[in-house]
Design an enzyme around this catalytic site. Structure first.
Site, PDB file in Angstrom:
ATOM      1  N   GLU A 172       1.116  -0.484  -9.629  1.00 30.06           N
ATOM      2  CA  GLU A 172      -0.034  -1.047  -8.521  1.00 30.06           C
ATOM      3  C   GLU A 172      -1.175   0.113  -8.471  1.00 30.06           C
ATOM      4  O   GLU A 172      -0.867   1.003  -8.022  1.00 30.06           O
ATOM      5  CB  GLU A 172       1.014  -1.076  -7.327  1.00 30.06           C
ATOM      6  CG  GLU A 172       1.016  -1.842  -6.181  1.00 30.06           C
ATOM      7  CD  GLU A 172       0.682  -3.628  -6.773  1.00 30.06           C
ATOM      8  OE1 GLU A 172      -0.035  -3.930  -6.675  1.00 30.06           O
ATOM      9  OE2 GLU A 172       2.043  -3.744  -7.406  1.00 30.06           O
ATOM     10  N   CYS A 180      -6.932  -0.132  -2.528  1.00 32.41           N
ATOM     11  CA  CYS A 180      -7.158  -0.876  -3.114  1.00 32.41           C
ATOM     12  C   CYS A 180      -7.390  -2.883  -3.631  1.00 32.41           C
ATOM     13  O   CYS A 180      -8.266  -2.652  -4.390  1.00 32.41           O
ATOM     14  CB  CYS A 180      -5.846  -0.752  -4.321  1.00 32.41           C
ATOM     15  SG  CYS A 180      -4.820  -1.635  -3.367  1.00 32.41           S
TER      16      CYS A 180
HETATM   17  P1  NAD Z   1      -5.039  10.454  -8.362  1.00 30.55           P
HETATM   18  O1  NAD Z   1      -5.399  10.145  -9.153  1.00 30.55           O
HETATM   19  O2  NAD Z   1      -5.008  12.113  -8.734  1.00 30.55           O
HETATM   20  O3  NAD Z   1      -3.933  10.799  -7.545  1.00 30.55           O
HETATM   21  C1  NAD Z   1      -3.746   9.451  -6.763  1.00 30.55           C
HETATM   22  C2  NAD Z   1      -2.248   9.247  -6.781  1.00 30.55           C
HETATM   23  O4  NAD Z   1      -1.300   9.489  -7.959  1.00 30.55           O
HETATM   24  C3  NAD Z   1      -2.019  10.304  -5.997  1.00 30.55           C
HETATM   25  O5  NAD Z   1      -1.053   9.949  -4.729  1.00 30.55           O
HETATM   26  C4  NAD Z   1      -1.087  11.095  -6.834  1.00 30.55           C
HETATM   27  O6  NAD Z   1      -0.051  12.736  -5.949  1.00 30.55           O
HETATM   28  C5  NAD Z   1      -0.132  10.474  -7.632  1.00 30.55           C
HETATM   29  N1  NAD Z   1      -0.427  11.607  -9.165  1.00 30.55           N
HETATM   30  C6  NAD Z   1      -1.717  12.126  -9.556  1.00 30.55           C
HETATM   31  N2  NAD Z   1      -1.282  12.397 -10.461  1.00 30.55           N
HETATM   32  C7  NAD Z   1       0.209  12.231 -10.867  1.00 30.55           C
HETATM   33  C8  NAD Z   1       1.059  12.166 -12.215  1.00 30.55           C
HETATM   34  N3  NAD Z   1       0.672  12.848 -12.786  1.00 30.55           N
HETATM   35  N4  NAD Z   1       1.963  11.673 -12.084  1.00 30.55           N
HETATM   36  C9  NAD Z   1       2.429  11.129 -10.456  1.00 30.55           C
HETATM   37  N5  NAD Z   1       1.892  10.522  -9.026  1.00 30.55           N
HETATM   38  C10 NAD Z   1       0.740  11.127 -10.228  1.00 30.55           C
HETATM   39  O7  NAD Z   1      -6.157  10.330  -7.489  1.00 30.55           O
HETATM   40  P2  NAD Z   1      -7.091  10.426  -6.270  1.00 30.55           P
HETATM   41  O8  NAD Z   1      -6.986  11.812  -5.828  1.00 30.55           O
HETATM   42  O9  NAD Z   1      -5.394  11.722  -5.444  1.00 30.55           O
HETATM   43  O10 NAD Z   1      -6.945   9.516  -5.193  1.00 30.55           O
HETATM   44  C11 NAD Z   1      -7.966   8.830  -5.842  1.00 30.55           C
HETATM   45  C12 NAD Z   1      -7.820   7.311  -6.807  1.00 30.55           C
HETATM   46  O11 NAD Z   1      -6.270   7.354  -6.521  1.00 30.55           O
HETATM   47  C13 NAD Z   1      -8.756   6.692  -6.203  1.00 30.55           C
HETATM   48  O12 NAD Z   1     -10.424   6.609  -6.971  1.00 30.55           O
HETATM   49  C14 NAD Z   1      -7.844   5.361  -6.353  1.00 30.55           C
HETATM   50  O13 NAD Z   1      -8.588   4.802  -7.576  1.00 30.55           O
HETATM   51  C15 NAD Z   1      -6.527   5.776  -6.802  1.00 30.55           C
HETATM   52  N6  NAD Z   1      -5.927   5.501  -5.570  1.00 30.55           N
HETATM   53  C16 NAD Z   1      -5.649   4.245  -5.592  1.00 30.55           C
HETATM   54  C17 NAD Z   1      -4.331   3.858  -4.212  1.00 30.55           C
HETATM   55  C18 NAD Z   1      -3.793   2.464  -4.731  1.00 30.55           C
HETATM   56  O14 NAD Z   1      -3.058   2.268  -3.169  1.00 30.55           O
HETATM   57  N7  NAD Z   1      -3.529   2.128  -5.431  1.00 30.55           N
HETATM   58  C19 NAD Z   1      -3.851   4.848  -3.268  1.00 30.55           C
HETATM   59  C20 NAD Z   1      -4.132   6.040  -3.894  1.00 30.55           C
HETATM   60  C21 NAD Z   1      -5.048   6.274  -4.716  1.00 30.55           C
END
Ligand code: NAD
Length: 475
Positions: A249, A283
């Protein structure tokens, strides 16, 4: 009132075996308000083996009884909604009324999946020979690794955990380190309701280390992730390498198309409430506002006035309509997106800067006429920024809507049933909402196409990924 968060492994709340912790920050004050325990590999191994044992117990419990346990958990969530909502607001930033809605919809979604537990029907297939009985049964796939983000700390877990539990699976949840206390209270409701030890486990720590360990573990049978497209692609490829089923997702960049024949008041009201909900960290947040030329200026004016009237503040303060961004990463990202959009020709109609210098507050922002080359016209802003551009014809609007590799949500407003049907079919998106905000209900599928992900959460589609179909032929 804000407590440190522990790991939950094999029915016990405990510290990580290395006793390491991560600080938790209140985004409205930037103060450290507590800590969350950090799991290392030995904790993860215990969580997976506990989930395997928990699976063997939980899958044998009849579906009707599993449903009863889950419905009891919903009752606890409703009883504790005030406490859980305050935790969400303190650690994530959203206004209390939005946090309460989140807990209520978590309970409602859990109810939906509890009831689905009793409807995982197989089928009978007419046979080619006398006395042969051919049928399918749907069996729980096994222990699940679920990765959930910080924007909706509780409901994001429910969409995965409740579907897994309903199917008879157990789960190891890697919840967000930024917002750990509300997930922990959520889990407690299920523990108090009688979910057996090992069936639900909660860990925190280094996300990359945890996902690598869990996804490659032979006892884990299914992976579900909500988060950014970049991380989703890495996890999906790891899941593929280990032949694990995956639900992804991921990010979106929702177009919101407003045709000249639309009810403009309705479009402005509903789109402004959707855009600035959870400070745009959603999202399915409308992002690219495509407005037909003849109503462009009127729309921008009215929409900007709505945005400017939003009261931004601490989520716990009464009257707050939008809280801070959830973390400093988002603040920096939004700042960079906005200055880049301005350099590429966009005009600020309202907002455009940080509020104060304490707390991650950012003004509700409307940018008119950003160029398609602006970074934020191509990357998900995930913040309180509306990008508004005019279009000429139906085909122009659809071409722009489908320009990006994302395909999660899309919105359209029109007074014509013919245009509504045409746009619903032409937009490349997992979900389309026309003339109202109709997405994200427990009983409807939620999911994206293209770079926005794989599979659906919600609706009858939401439980499928946790079940495998076994065919039996018997004489
Ligand atoms: P990010 O890409 O670092 O992390 C997004 C999420 O993934 C976080 O919860 C993080 O803990 C987790 N994550 C990161 N690297 C991971 C890995 N290797 N394995 C497992 N989990 C991992 O970014 P962020 O700064 O936390 O959030 C920003 C971006 O993330 C946003 O621009 C958005 O695109 C996306 N996001 C999407 C949703 C959604 O509901 N689809 C929710 C939160 C963040």
């Amino acid at each position: 009132m804000y407590q440190d968060t522990l790991l939950h492994i094999d029915g016990t709340w405990r510290s990580g075996s290395a006793s390491e912790t991560i600080s938790v920050i209140n985004p409205a004050t930037e103060e450290v308000i507590g800590t969350v325990a950090k799991a290392n590999e030995s904790d993860l191994e215990e969580a997976v083996t506990a989930a395997h044992r928990g699976f063997l117990v939980w899958r044998k419990i009849p579906a009707l009884e599993r449903a009863r346990v889950m419905l009891r958990a919903s009752a606890f969530l409703r009883e504790r909604e005030g406490k859980i909502a305050r935790l969400i607001s303190i650690e994530q930033g959203k206004p209390l009324h939005e946090a309460l809605n989140e807990v209520r919809s978590a309970a409602e979604t859990n109810d939906w999946f509890a009831e689905e537990a009793t409807r995982t029907y197989g089928r009978v297939i007419p046979s080619r020979g006398e006395g042969i009985h051919q049928f399918t049964v749907r069996e729980p796939i096994g222990p699940v690794a679920a990765f959930t983000p910080w924007n909706f700390p509780t409901i994001q877990i429910v969409c995965k955990m409740s579907a897994a539990l309903a199917a008879g699976c157990s789960v190891v949840i890697k919840a967000p380190e930024e917002t750990p206390a509300s997930p922990s209270e959520l889990l407690q409701a299920f523990i108090d309701a009688g979910v057996p030890a090992g069936a639900i486990n909660l860990v925190f720590g280094n996300p990359a280390q945890i996902s690598k360990y869990l996804i490659s573990h032979p006892l884990i049978q299914k992976v579900s992730f909500t988060g950014s497209t970049a991380v989703g692609k890495q996890l999906a490829s790891l899941a593929g390498l280990h032949m694990k089923r995956a639900t992804m997702e991921l990010g979106g960049h929702a177009p919101a198309i407003v045709f000249a024949d639309a009810d403009l008041d309705a479009a402005v009201d509903s789109l402004s409430s959707a855009k600035f909900k959870n400070a745009g960290q959603v999202c399915i947040s409308p992002t690219r506002f495509l407005i037909q030329e003849s109503i462009f200026e009127t729309f921008v004016e009215r929409f900007s006035a709505k945005a400017a009237a939003i009261k931004v503040g601490d989520g716990l303060t009464s009257g707050t309509m939008m809280g801070p961004l959830a973390n400093n990463r988002r603040l920096e990202a939004i700042d960079a997106f906005v200055s880049d959009a301005l350099q590429s020709g966009g005009e600020i109609r309202t907002g455009g800067k940080r509020i104060g210098n304490r707390g991650y507050f950012y003004e509700p922002t409307v940018i008119a006429n950003p160029s398609n080359d602006a970074r934020t016209m191509n990357e998900e802003p995930f913040g309180p920024v509306a990008l508004v551009r005019p279009f000429g014809t139906f085909d122009d609007a659809v071409q722009e809507a489908n320009r990006l590799p994302y395909g999660l949500a899309a919105y359209a407003y029109t007074g014509s049933a013919k245009t509504a049907a045409a746009v619903g079919s032409a937009v490349e998106s997992g979900m389309v909402s026309i003339n109202h905000l109709g997405l994200s209900l427990p009983e409807t599928p939620f999911g994206g196409i293209k770079d926005s992900g794989i599979g659906s959460e919600g609706g009858t589609e939401g439980i499928d990924p946790y079940l495998s179909t076994k065919f039996i032929s018997q004489i």
